[in-house]
Design a protein around this motif. Structure first.
Motif, PDB file in Angstrom:
ATOM      1  N   ASP A   1      -4.126  -8.643   7.799  1.00  0.00           N
ATOM      2  CA  ASP A   1      -2.673  -8.730   8.010  1.00  0.00           C
ATOM      3  C   ASP A   1      -2.193 -10.178   7.945  1.00  0.00           C
ATOM      4  O   ASP A   1      -1.170 -10.475   7.317  1.00  0.00           O
ATOM      5  CB  ASP A   1      -2.270  -8.115   9.353  1.00  0.00           C
ATOM      6  N   LEU A   2      -2.920 -11.084   8.601  1.00  0.00           N
ATOM      7  CA  LEU A   2      -2.531 -12.500   8.554  1.00  0.00           C
ATOM      8  C   LEU A   2      -2.570 -13.022   7.122  1.00  0.00           C
ATOM      9  O   LEU A   2      -1.656 -13.732   6.688  1.00  0.00           O
ATOM     10  CB  LEU A   2      -3.465 -13.338   9.428  1.00  0.00           C
ATOM     11  N   HIS A   3      -3.623 -12.674   6.409  1.00  0.00           N
ATOM     12  CA  HIS A   3      -3.752 -13.181   5.045  1.00  0.00           C
ATOM     13  C   HIS A   3      -2.650 -12.617   4.143  1.00  0.00           C
ATOM     14  O   HIS A   3      -2.148 -13.327   3.256  1.00  0.00           O
ATOM     15  CB  HIS A   3      -5.134 -12.856   4.490  1.00  0.00           C
ATOM     16  N   ARG A   4      -2.278 -11.395   4.364  1.00  0.00           N
ATOM     17  CA  ARG A   4      -1.189 -10.801   3.571  1.00  0.00           C
ATOM     18  C   ARG A   4       0.144 -11.481   3.895  1.00  0.00           C
ATOM     19  O   ARG A   4       0.916 -11.824   3.003  1.00  0.00           O
ATOM     20  CB  ARG A   4      -1.094  -9.298   3.866  1.00  0.00           C
ATOM     21  N   ASP A   5       0.417 -11.700   5.193  1.00  0.00           N
ATOM     22  CA  ASP A   5       1.721 -12.209   5.613  1.00  0.00           C
ATOM     23  C   ASP A   5       1.822 -13.729   5.641  1.00  0.00           C
ATOM     24  O   ASP A   5       2.905 -14.283   5.462  1.00  0.00           O
ATOM     25  CB  ASP A   5       2.063 -11.659   6.999  1.00  0.00           C
ATOM     26  N   TYR A   6       0.714 -14.418   5.910  1.00  0.00           N
ATOM     27  CA  TYR A   6       0.700 -15.878   6.037  1.00  0.00           C
ATOM     28  C   TYR A   6      -0.549 -16.435   5.351  1.00  0.00           C
ATOM     29  O   TYR A   6      -1.432 -16.981   6.010  1.00  0.00           O
ATOM     30  CB  TYR A   6       0.704 -16.298   7.507  1.00  0.00           C
ATOM     31  N   PRO A   7      -0.649 -16.304   4.052  1.00  0.00           N
ATOM     32  CA  PRO A   7      -1.882 -16.729   3.379  1.00  0.00           C
ATOM     33  C   PRO A   7      -2.114 -18.233   3.515  1.00  0.00           C
ATOM     34  O   PRO A   7      -1.199 -19.027   3.349  1.00  0.00           O
ATOM     35  CB  PRO A   7      -1.650 -16.325   1.923  1.00  0.00           C
ATOM     36  N   VAL A   8      -3.334 -18.572   3.870  1.00  0.00           N
ATOM     37  CA  VAL A   8      -3.768 -19.961   3.921  1.00  0.00           C
ATOM     38  C   VAL A   8      -5.058 -20.066   3.116  1.00  0.00           C
ATOM     39  O   VAL A   8      -5.656 -19.055   2.740  1.00  0.00           O
ATOM     40  CB  VAL A   8      -3.982 -20.461   5.371  1.00  0.00           C
TER      41      VAL A   8
ATOM     42  N   TYR B   1      -9.672 -19.532   6.728  1.00  0.00           N
ATOM     43  CA  TYR B   1      -9.544 -19.045   8.097  1.00  0.00           C
ATOM     44  C   TYR B   1     -10.825 -19.365   8.852  1.00  0.00           C
ATOM     45  O   TYR B   1     -11.924 -19.263   8.296  1.00  0.00           O
ATOM     46  CB  TYR B   1      -9.323 -17.526   8.133  1.00  0.00           C
TER      47      TYR B   1
END
Length: 156
Positions: free
Chosen positions: A44-51, A54
């Motif tokens: 979910d984080l990668h979909r919404d806030y890709p960096v 991690y």
């Protein structure tokens, strides 16, 4: 990021543990053991806030560890680490660029809200003598890391 257990947050911003699920394993802190949550959080984080990378800087559990015959048989922690690392691998296969993972904690330590009563470490500490004893989880983690390192190609 740190991941220990899942929580629900209401619309008014109140955070709470999820409803008790019959048969769900719990830690000594009373936290639900939910490995899939690590996968869901990462994807979910990668979909919404890709960096680009991690790092999981804390992931672990307190259990009621006891030394018996010089050994600490902490099967629940081994299971916790194995299942969470499996979900981490699943997230990586789904494209999440994980660059590091740190099990919490190397040694039993002082927990701010609970003092020395909760044991998160993969190494047991006798607080009176400072004697350290590798728990079964430390041995498992050592073997896991060694096996992963051996499977990686050597960079030149």
């Amino acid at each position: 990021m740190n991941y220990y257990f899942r929580q629900w947050v209401s619309r008014d911003g109140v955070s709470r543990a999820g409803p008790p699920t019959p048969g769900t394993e719990r830690t000594a802190m009373g936290w639900e053991v939910y490995p899939e949550g690590l996968y869901r959080l990462l994807t979910d984080l990668h979909r919404d806030y890709p960096v680009k990378k991690y790092y999981i800087t804390e992931n672990g559990a307190a259990f009621d560890d006891q030394i018996v015959g010089g050994e600490v048989r902490d099967e629940a922690r081994v299971r916790y680490l194995r299942t969470h690392l499996s979900e981490l691998r699943r997230a990586m296969h789904a494209g999440v660029p994980v660059a590091g993972y740190f099990a919490w904690s190397l040694m039993d330590n002082f927990e701010w809200a609970f003092g020395y009563s909760k044991r998160f470490g993969i190494v047991h500490v006798d607080y009176d003598t400072q004697q350290r004893t590798l728990k079964d989880s430390a041995k498992w983690y050592r073997d896991f890391v060694t096996g992963r390192r051996a499977a990686r190609p050597v960079a030149r």
